[in-house]
Design a protein around this motif. Structure first.
Motif, PDB file in Angstrom:
ATOM      1  N   GLN B 168       0.784  -1.240   0.000  1.00  0.00           N
ATOM      2  CA  GLN B 168       0.000   0.000   0.000  1.00  0.00           C
ATOM      3  C   GLN B 168       0.815   1.289   0.000  1.00  0.00           C
ATOM      4  O   GLN B 168       0.246   2.362  -0.186  1.00  0.00           O
ATOM      5  CB  GLN B 168      -0.958   0.001   1.198  1.00  0.00           C
ATOM      6  CG  GLN B 168      -1.954  -1.144   1.103  1.00  0.00           C
ATOM      7  CD  GLN B 168      -2.911  -1.212   2.262  1.00  0.00           C
ATOM      8  OE1 GLN B 168      -2.738  -0.528   3.263  1.00  0.00           O
ATOM      9  NE2 GLN B 168      -3.937  -2.034   2.134  1.00  0.00           N
ATOM     10  N   ALA B 169       2.128   1.192   0.223  1.00  0.00           N
ATOM     11  CA  ALA B 169       2.895   2.431   0.387  1.00  0.00           C
ATOM     12  C   ALA B 169       3.267   3.102  -0.928  1.00  0.00           C
ATOM     13  O   ALA B 169       3.686   4.254  -0.936  1.00  0.00           O
ATOM     14  CB  ALA B 169       4.155   2.158   1.205  1.00  0.00           C
ATOM     15  N   PHE B 170       3.136   2.394  -2.052  1.00  0.00           N
ATOM     16  CA  PHE B 170       3.647   2.967  -3.307  1.00  0.00           C
ATOM     17  C   PHE B 170       2.536   3.164  -4.327  1.00  0.00           C
ATOM     18  O   PHE B 170       2.652   2.791  -5.480  1.00  0.00           O
ATOM     19  CB  PHE B 170       4.731   2.064  -3.893  1.00  0.00           C
ATOM     20  CG  PHE B 170       5.806   1.718  -2.903  1.00  0.00           C
ATOM     21  CD1 PHE B 170       6.779   2.658  -2.578  1.00  0.00           C
ATOM     22  CD2 PHE B 170       5.836   0.487  -2.286  1.00  0.00           C
ATOM     23  CE1 PHE B 170       7.753   2.356  -1.646  1.00  0.00           C
ATOM     24  CE2 PHE B 170       6.812   0.170  -1.361  1.00  0.00           C
ATOM     25  CZ  PHE B 170       7.770   1.105  -1.041  1.00  0.00           C
ATOM     26  N   SER B 171       1.440   3.754  -3.873  1.00  0.00           N
ATOM     27  CA  SER B 171       0.304   3.835  -4.784  1.00  0.00           C
ATOM     28  C   SER B 171       0.496   4.912  -5.841  1.00  0.00           C
ATOM     29  O   SER B 171       1.125   5.943  -5.604  1.00  0.00           O
ATOM     30  CB  SER B 171      -0.982   4.099  -4.012  1.00  0.00           C
ATOM     31  OG  SER B 171      -1.171   5.474  -3.860  1.00  0.00           O
ATOM     32  N   ALA B 172      -0.041   4.633  -7.016  1.00  0.00           N
ATOM     33  CA  ALA B 172       0.033   5.590  -8.111  1.00  0.00           C
ATOM     34  C   ALA B 172      -0.794   6.828  -7.783  1.00  0.00           C
ATOM     35  O   ALA B 172      -0.507   7.935  -8.232  1.00  0.00           O
ATOM     36  CB  ALA B 172      -0.479   4.950  -9.394  1.00  0.00           C
ATOM     37  N   PHE B 173      -1.812   6.632  -6.955  1.00  0.00           N
ATOM     38  CA  PHE B 173      -2.690   7.734  -6.608  1.00  0.00           C
ATOM     39  C   PHE B 173      -1.933   8.874  -5.919  1.00  0.00           C
ATOM     40  O   PHE B 173      -2.132  10.052  -6.228  1.00  0.00           O
ATOM     41  CB  PHE B 173      -3.821   7.235  -5.702  1.00  0.00           C
ATOM     42  CG  PHE B 173      -4.636   8.340  -5.114  1.00  0.00           C
ATOM     43  CD1 PHE B 173      -5.525   9.043  -5.908  1.00  0.00           C
ATOM     44  CD2 PHE B 173      -4.484   8.699  -3.784  1.00  0.00           C
ATOM     45  CE1 PHE B 173      -6.271  10.086  -5.373  1.00  0.00           C
ATOM     46  CE2 PHE B 173      -5.230   9.733  -3.245  1.00  0.00           C
ATOM     47  CZ  PHE B 173      -6.120  10.429  -4.033  1.00  0.00           C
ATOM     48  N   GLY B 174      -1.038   8.505  -5.004  1.00  0.00           N
ATOM     49  CA  GLY B 174      -0.264   9.520  -4.290  1.00  0.00           C
ATOM     50  C   GLY B 174       0.599  10.338  -5.244  1.00  0.00           C
ATOM     51  O   GLY B 174       0.685  11.558  -5.134  1.00  0.00           O
ATOM     52  N   VAL B 175       1.215   9.648  -6.192  1.00  0.00           N
ATOM     53  CA  VAL B 175       2.063  10.331  -7.178  1.00  0.00           C
ATOM     54  C   VAL B 175       1.207  11.288  -8.003  1.00  0.00           C
ATOM     55  O   VAL B 175       1.576  12.443  -8.238  1.00  0.00           O
ATOM     56  CB  VAL B 175       2.748   9.303  -8.111  1.00  0.00           C
ATOM     57  CG1 VAL B 175       3.580  10.005  -9.165  1.00  0.00           C
ATOM     58  CG2 VAL B 175       3.601   8.351  -7.289  1.00  0.00           C
ATOM     59  N   PHE B 176       0.052  10.799  -8.422  1.00  0.00           N
ATOM     60  CA  PHE B 176      -0.870  11.607  -9.225  1.00  0.00           C
ATOM     61  C   PHE B 176      -1.264  12.871  -8.475  1.00  0.00           C
ATOM     62  O   PHE B 176      -1.183  13.983  -9.001  1.00  0.00           O
ATOM     63  CB  PHE B 176      -2.101  10.767  -9.555  1.00  0.00           C
ATOM     64  CG  PHE B 176      -3.267  11.540 -10.097  1.00  0.00           C
ATOM     65  CD1 PHE B 176      -3.216  12.080 -11.372  1.00  0.00           C
ATOM     66  CD2 PHE B 176      -4.403  11.735  -9.335  1.00  0.00           C
ATOM     67  CE1 PHE B 176      -4.281  12.799 -11.868  1.00  0.00           C
ATOM     68  CE2 PHE B 176      -5.476  12.455  -9.829  1.00  0.00           C
ATOM     69  CZ  PHE B 176      -5.418  12.987 -11.095  1.00  0.00           C
ATOM     70  N   LEU B 177      -1.661  12.700  -7.218  1.00  0.00           N
ATOM     71  CA  LEU B 177      -2.130  13.841  -6.431  1.00  0.00           C
ATOM     72  C   LEU B 177      -1.013  14.873  -6.236  1.00  0.00           C
ATOM     73  O   LEU B 177      -1.222  16.071  -6.422  1.00  0.00           O
ATOM     74  CB  LEU B 177      -2.639  13.350  -5.076  1.00  0.00           C
ATOM     75  CG  LEU B 177      -3.436  14.360  -4.260  1.00  0.00           C
ATOM     76  CD1 LEU B 177      -4.754  14.660  -4.955  1.00  0.00           C
ATOM     77  CD2 LEU B 177      -3.706  13.831  -2.862  1.00  0.00           C
ATOM     78  N   MET B 178       0.195  14.391  -5.888  1.00  0.00           N
ATOM     79  CA  MET B 178       1.308  15.321  -5.661  1.00  0.00           C
ATOM     80  C   MET B 178       1.675  16.042  -6.952  1.00  0.00           C
ATOM     81  O   MET B 178       1.968  17.224  -6.957  1.00  0.00           O
ATOM     82  CB  MET B 178       2.529  14.577  -5.102  1.00  0.00           C
ATOM     83  CG  MET B 178       2.400  14.111  -3.672  1.00  0.00           C
ATOM     84  SD  MET B 178       1.865  15.371  -2.502  1.00  0.00           S
ATOM     85  CE  MET B 178       3.280  16.451  -2.464  1.00  0.00           C
TER      86      MET B 178
END
Lengths: 299, 297
Positions: B168-178
């Protein structure tokens, strides 16, 4: 670091190395635990692999098996029904809330927070409380319905006819605040001059909503539709914590069947094939929505 | 960022229909009609929580009464003491906290680094890589759930907190949001720092990171809450009681003591409470984070 057309190969290599040094820490984890499994899932869909046996290639056998699998048929129908109920309801409710909250009324921040809060509370707690609220004989909902004079209130999660409806209600309740926020952001992006012009032309509130707000919200509505459709098709944990697919097969959905076949029964191949069908449905629906949007923009 | 500033400032702007040459009393009446409507709607939406809290303070036999008893009598504070002895709730809270903190920290660190790489450094193949990344956001988790399960089992990580951290720590969603935030920061800023001789990592850490604190807060809170609330992940991977999270503990409480209604509601309140605290502290970051998802980037 910009690579211009005049950049030397050395500069390009340097930029690439630096870019990758930033991306890799996340990308390695992402590739190993998401991308690779995705590719494996595609391969598994064409294999038979039951726990304790070796995987063997079986071609389309998994997909043929679905045709006669009553669980799969029920799951497919229920997933579609769930989406059909949840998507329009959530869309209308969240748009309505956003439209109401996009004005200067007292307590605005509280209302927004209240509507949003269900979205971030744990599903297990949500399921626990709603299962009690839905309780057939002495739950508060049916008690209330009886005081309204309803002789025979619904059986909610305990009845095959109402269980899916119950899930839709909880799902709308939980999701509307999230989409409301997206709509609110969209409403803020509509230029106020448009409303002023509409007023000059003598348009009332309702006409303004139809002719200024709705067209202005089109990009947001499109985005919300896509997100909402995808999330409705992958409905899974709500089912697990509220009804476990029952009573009977009445709330069995595709994602839940993937879990049951794959992780509970250890039929990795068959489960992967079902998950591919689910993925294909999501993909097709999304592409159709994109096409319709493009057509609309063209005209 | 600007999106929410505008949402926040909405009440100060005249609402559509409120302005114009004719200033009748109608808008004022409308305002209070909307207010009354929203008040009723909010109370309805919050009703399940009210019921949860009220029931958690009742005796089990008083939870379902006809008519509904809205004020517990007698008030059973005792439930909140009893629960810790029935199930090891403290250990569940600890595991949830470890997972939520570690996953959030890793997500923030690696997500913002990747966002910098995807928005501020130009190199061939970058956009293709990014498309591959974000296109997976739309893929249902169930699609790769089975292979993940097999992988974790083969790595002998089943029934460890590590399994969930890695998944769960490397989600694409986090990258997208940032990245959504990063593209709104002018490239000139980085260019100027480069001319001053700062390295790329220096620019990221010393200039961009402080500038994107609101974005980090948004992603951090969303990730924390998601991890805290996650049920299916722990349910699939954590088998022994000592590794269980709050959600699993609550679920087992429901299974074991299914007629102890008050105790179940009590556990529910305890599991929701940390989320309520995080939400009250950072409401605006939640809203901001979500509003950003709708922006085109």
């Amino acid at each position: 670091m910009k690579v211009r057309s005049s950049s030397s190969p050395r500069q390009v290599r340097r930029a690439t190395a630096q870019g990758l040094s930033f991306i890799l820490p996340n990308f390695v984890g992402f590739a190993v635990f998401t991308l690779v499994p995705l590719v494996i899932a595609l391969a598994l869909a064409f294999m038979s692999w039951d726990a304790g046996h070796d995987p063997t290639f079986v071609g389309l056998a998994n997909f043929q098996r679905m045709v006669t699998d009553l669980n799969f048929r029920a799951a497919l129908v229920n997933t579609l029904l769930f989406a059909l109920g949840t998507v329009p309801l959530t869309l209308v409710v969240s748009l309505g809330l956003a439209a109401l909250l996009n004005s200067k009324i007292p307590g605005l921040r509280f209302f927004r927070a209240a509507m949003f809060f269900p979205y971030i509370t744990s599903l297990v707690a949500v399921a626990a409380v709603w299962n009690m609220l839905f309780s057939v004989n002495s739950g508060p909902i049916n008690t209330f319905l009886r005081t309204l004079g309803m002789q025979d209130p619904p059986g909610w999660t305990a009845s095959p006819q109402w269980a899916l409806v119950s899930l839709i209600i909880v799902s709308v309740w939980r999701g509307m605040g999230y989409y409301m926020i997206l709509f609110l952001a969209g409403l803020q992006s509509i230029p106020t001059q448009l409303y002023e012009a509409a007023q000059m032309d003598g348009a009332g509130r309702w006409k303004q909503f139809l002719h200024v707000t709705l067209p202005g919200l089109r990009p947001t509505t499109f985005f919300v539709m896509i997100m909402l459709t995808i999330s409705s098709f992958k409905i899974f944990d709500l089912v697990q914590v509220m009804t476990e697919g029952g009573p009977g097969r009445s709330t069995l959905v595709l994602a839940y069947q993937v879990y049951q076949e794959g992780i509970v029964k250890g039929r990795f191949g068959y489960a992967s094939a079902i998950s591919m069908v689910l993925f294909a449905i999501v993909l097709i629906v999304t592409i159709v929505q994109f096409r319709m949007e493009e057509k609309h923009v063209d005209h | 960022m600007s999106t929410t500033d505008r949402i926040e400032s909405a009440p100060c702007q005249p609402a559509p229909g409120d302005r114009g040459p004719r200033r009748s009393r109608r808008p004022v009446i409308m305002k209070w009609v909307v207010f009354a409507l929203m008040l009723v709607a909010s109370l309805l939406v919050l009703l399940p929580f009210a019921w949860m809290i009220i029931s958690s303070l009742k005796q089990d036999s008083r939870v379902f009464t006809v008519p509904v008893q809205w004020i517990p009598d007698p008030v059973q504070w005792d439930n909140y003491l009893r629960i810790w002895t029935r199930v090891p709730f403290l250990s569940y809270l600890g595991n949830s906290l470890i997972l939520a903190v570690v996953i959030t920290a890793l997500q923030l660190l690696t997500g913002s680094m990747a966002a910098y790489g995807f928005s501020k450094i130009h190199f061939p193949g970058r956009n293709a890589l990014f498309v591959a990344y974000i296109s997976t956001i739309a893929v249902p988790w169930t699609t790769y759930m089975i292979p993940q399960y097999i992988m974790v089992r083969n790595l002998h990580l089943s029934n460890t907190l590590w399994s969930l951290i890695l998944l769960q720590a490397f989600s694409a969603f986090g990258v997208f949001l940032m990245r959504q935030y990063y593209v709104s920061i002018p490239d000139d800023l980085c260019e100027a720092a480069r001319l001053d001789g700062l390295s790329e990592h220096g620019i990221w850490w010393r200039i961009i990171m402080p500038l994107t604190k609101p974005a980090l807060a948004s992603l951090g809170m969303l990730t924390f809450v998601n991890t805290w609330n996650d049920y299916m992940g722990p349910f699939i991977y954590l088998t022994s009681n000592s590794n269980w999270t709050v959600q699993l503990g609550l679920r087992s409480l429901i299974g074991m003591y299914d007629s102890y209604y008050a105790l179940i509601m009590c556990g529910s309140v305890i599991s929701v409470l940390p989320i309520l605290v995080v939400f009250i502290i950072g409401q605006r970051y939640f809203i901001e984070g979500i509003a950003t998802q709708g922006m085109k980037g």
